[in-house]
Design a protein around this motif. Structure first.
Motif, PDB file in Angstrom:
ATOM      1  N   PRO A  98       0.826  -1.209   0.000  1.00  9.14           N
ATOM      2  CA  PRO A  98       0.000   0.000   0.000  1.00  9.14           C
ATOM      3  C   PRO A  98       0.857   1.255   0.000  1.00  9.14           C
ATOM      4  O   PRO A  98       1.980   1.265   0.496  1.00  9.14           O
ATOM      5  N   LYS A  99       0.302   2.288  -0.589  1.00 11.11           N
ATOM      6  CA  LYS A  99       0.892   3.622  -0.478  1.00 11.11           C
ATOM      7  C   LYS A  99       0.200   4.261   0.719  1.00 11.11           C
ATOM      8  O   LYS A  99      -1.039   4.313   0.776  1.00 11.11           O
ATOM      9  N   ILE A 100       0.969   4.722   1.675  1.00  9.75           N
ATOM     10  CA  ILE A 100       0.423   5.356   2.870  1.00  9.75           C
ATOM     11  C   ILE A 100       0.699   6.843   2.763  1.00  9.75           C
ATOM     12  O   ILE A 100       1.835   7.253   2.504  1.00  9.75           O
ATOM     13  N   ARG A 101      -0.334   7.636   2.956  1.00  9.19           N
ATOM     14  CA  ARG A 101      -0.121   9.082   2.917  1.00  9.19           C
ATOM     15  C   ARG A 101      -0.992   9.762   3.967  1.00  9.19           C
ATOM     16  O   ARG A 101      -2.078   9.292   4.310  1.00  9.19           O
ATOM     17  N   ARG A 102      -0.451  10.857   4.476  1.00 11.98           N
ATOM     18  CA  ARG A 102      -1.186  11.681   5.423  1.00 11.98           C
ATOM     19  C   ARG A 102      -2.253  12.445   4.648  1.00 11.98           C
ATOM     20  O   ARG A 102      -2.000  12.894   3.527  1.00 11.98           O
ATOM     21  N   ILE A 103      -3.429  12.569   5.227  1.00  9.19           N
ATOM     22  CA  ILE A 103      -4.476  13.286   4.512  1.00  9.19           C
ATOM     23  C   ILE A 103      -4.777  14.625   5.170  1.00  9.19           C
ATOM     24  O   ILE A 103      -4.523  14.836   6.350  1.00  9.19           O
ATOM     25  N   ARG A 104      -5.327  15.504   4.358  1.00 12.74           N
ATOM     26  CA  ARG A 104      -5.680  16.861   4.784  1.00 12.74           C
ATOM     27  C   ARG A 104      -7.144  16.889   5.247  1.00 12.74           C
ATOM     28  O   ARG A 104      -7.921  15.985   4.949  1.00 12.74           O
ATOM     29  N   THR A 105      -7.499  17.953   5.883  1.00 17.91           N
ATOM     30  CA  THR A 105      -8.863  18.131   6.365  1.00 17.91           C
ATOM     31  C   THR A 105      -9.873  18.001   5.228  1.00 17.91           C
ATOM     32  O   THR A 105     -10.920  17.382   5.399  1.00 17.91           O
ATOM     33  N   ASP A 106      -9.545  18.545   4.061  1.00 17.85           N
ATOM     34  CA  ASP A 106     -10.505  18.495   2.947  1.00 17.85           C
ATOM     35  C   ASP A 106     -10.608  17.098   2.325  1.00 17.85           C
ATOM     36  O   ASP A 106     -11.406  16.889   1.416  1.00 17.85           O
ATOM     37  N   GLU A 107      -9.833  16.137   2.822  1.00 16.55           N
ATOM     38  CA  GLU A 107      -9.909  14.759   2.341  1.00 16.55           C
ATOM     39  C   GLU A 107     -10.562  13.817   3.354  1.00 16.55           C
ATOM     40  O   GLU A 107     -10.589  12.603   3.145  1.00 16.55           O
ATOM     41  N   LEU A 108     -11.077  14.351   4.435  1.00 19.33           N
ATOM     42  CA  LEU A 108     -11.662  13.502   5.476  1.00 19.33           C
ATOM     43  C   LEU A 108     -12.872  12.706   4.991  1.00 19.33           C
ATOM     44  O   LEU A 108     -13.239  11.704   5.605  1.00 19.33           O
ATOM     45  N   PHE A 109     -13.446  13.105   3.882  1.00 12.51           N
ATOM     46  CA  PHE A 109     -14.543  12.320   3.311  1.00 12.51           C
ATOM     47  C   PHE A 109     -14.075  10.905   2.978  1.00 12.51           C
ATOM     48  O   PHE A 109     -14.862   9.954   2.995  1.00 12.51           O
ATOM     49  N   ILE A 110     -12.774  10.720   2.705  1.00 13.43           N
ATOM     50  CA  ILE A 110     -12.222   9.394   2.429  1.00 13.43           C
ATOM     51  C   ILE A 110     -12.373   8.509   3.665  1.00 13.43           C
ATOM     52  O   ILE A 110     -12.793   7.350   3.574  1.00 13.43           O
ATOM     53  N   VAL A 111     -12.061   9.065   4.819  1.00  9.87           N
ATOM     54  CA  VAL A 111     -12.211   8.339   6.089  1.00  9.87           C
ATOM     55  C   VAL A 111     -13.678   7.986   6.313  1.00  9.87           C
ATOM     56  O   VAL A 111     -14.016   6.842   6.622  1.00  9.87           O
ATOM     57  N   ARG A 112     -14.541   8.972   6.145  1.00  4.74           N
ATOM     58  CA  ARG A 112     -15.979   8.729   6.348  1.00  4.74           C
ATOM     59  C   ARG A 112     -16.486   7.652   5.399  1.00  4.74           C
ATOM     60  O   ARG A 112     -17.189   6.724   5.805  1.00  4.74           O
ATOM     61  N   ASP A 113     -16.110   7.731   4.133  1.00  2.00           N
ATOM     62  CA  ASP A 113     -16.579   6.755   3.151  1.00  2.00           C
ATOM     63  C   ASP A 113     -16.069   5.348   3.469  1.00  2.00           C
ATOM     64  O   ASP A 113     -16.815   4.369   3.351  1.00  2.00           O
ATOM     65  N   LEU A 114     -14.806   5.235   3.865  1.00  2.49           N
ATOM     66  CA  LEU A 114     -14.280   3.921   4.254  1.00  2.49           C
ATOM     67  C   LEU A 114     -15.001   3.394   5.491  1.00  2.49           C
ATOM     68  O   LEU A 114     -15.348   2.215   5.554  1.00  2.49           O
ATOM     69  N   ALA A 115     -15.224   4.268   6.463  1.00  3.37           N
ATOM     70  CA  ALA A 115     -15.930   3.844   7.687  1.00  3.37           C
ATOM     71  C   ALA A 115     -17.330   3.323   7.368  1.00  3.37           C
ATOM     72  O   ALA A 115     -17.771   2.335   7.962  1.00  3.37           O
ATOM     73  N   MET A 116     -17.998   3.958   6.429  1.00  2.00           N
ATOM     74  CA  MET A 116     -19.348   3.518   6.051  1.00  2.00           C
ATOM     75  C   MET A 116     -19.326   2.126   5.418  1.00  2.00           C
ATOM     76  O   MET A 116     -20.305   1.384   5.504  1.00  2.00           O
TER      77      MET A 116
END
Length: 169
Positions: free
Chosen positions: A5-23
Motif C-alpha cells: 500500500p501507499k500510505i499518505r497523510r491526509i488533509r482536512t478536505d480529504e476527510l470524506f475518504i475516512v468517512r466513506d471507508l468507515a461507512m
C-alpha cells in the motif's frame, strides 16, 4: 505483500475518504457487536465530517490513508503527547486485512512521531478481530475504558505496547 500500500497523510478536505471507508467497514466489522439502531448512531457520532475535523483541529489527531492501485483500503488516526502515541482509529477493508496494510499504517504513524516510547490502541471490548490484531502486534491489555458514543454506552479495551528502536512488529 504482492502490491504494497501507499500510505499518505491526509488533509482536512480529504476527510470524506475516512468517512466513506468507515461507512463500508463499520457495518460489517461490528455487526455482531452493536445493534443496527446503535450502528447508525455510532457511525454518525464517530465519522461525521465535523467530528473528524475536530479530531484534527482540536484534538491533534493526524490521519493517514492506505491506498492500493490509487484506491483507499484503510485508514488510521493517531495523536502524540510526551513520547506516547495513541492510535484512535485503525480500519482496513475486509479484503485487505492480513496483508500488511494495518502494519504499514502503524509504521507511518510511528515515522511521523519519531520520539515514541509507548503506543496504545483502543479496541471495542467485543471486537475479536481487533483484539487479535492487537495481541498479534505485541500489545497487551492495559485497562477497560467505558465510553459513550452516539448516545450508547460501550466499553473499550486500551491496549498498550512499549517500543524499542525496532518499532511495531
Amino acid at each position: 505483500m504482492a502490491n504494497p500500500p501507499k500510505i499518505r497523510r491526509i488533509r482536512t478536505d480529504e476527510l470524506f475518504i475516512v468517512r466513506d471507508l468507515a461507512m463500508l467497514i463499520w457495518p460489517r466489522l461490528y455487526r455482531n457487536v452493536v445493534s443496527p439502531v446503535q450502528m447508525d448512531a455510532i457511525i454518525s457520532a464517530l465519522f461525521d465530517l465535523d467530528t473528524l475535523e475536530a479530531d484534527m483541529d482540536e484534538r491533534g489527531h493526524v490521519y493517514w490513508v492506505a491506498e492500493i492501485n490509487s484506491l483507499p483500503v484503510g485508514f488510521l488516526s493517531a495523536a502524540a503527547e510526551n513520547g506516547h502515541v495513541s492510535v484512535h482509529k485503525i480500519y482496513v477493508l475486509e479484503d485487505h486485512r492480513g496483508t500488511g496494510v494495518g502494519k504499514a499504517l502503524m509504521q507511518a504513524a510511528l515515522g511521523h512521531f519519531p520520539d515514541t516510547r509507548t503506543l496504545s490502541l483502543i479496541v471495542p471490548k467485543d471486537h475479536d478481530h481487533g483484539i487479535g490484531f492487537s495481541l498479534k502486534s505485541g500489545f497487551t491489555f492495559d485497562h477497560e475504558e467505558p465510553t459513550r458514543v452516539g448516545g450508547y454506552d460501550l466499553t473499550n479495551y486500551v491496549m498498550r505496547k512499549s517500543l524499542d528502536t525496532a518499532g511495531v512488529s
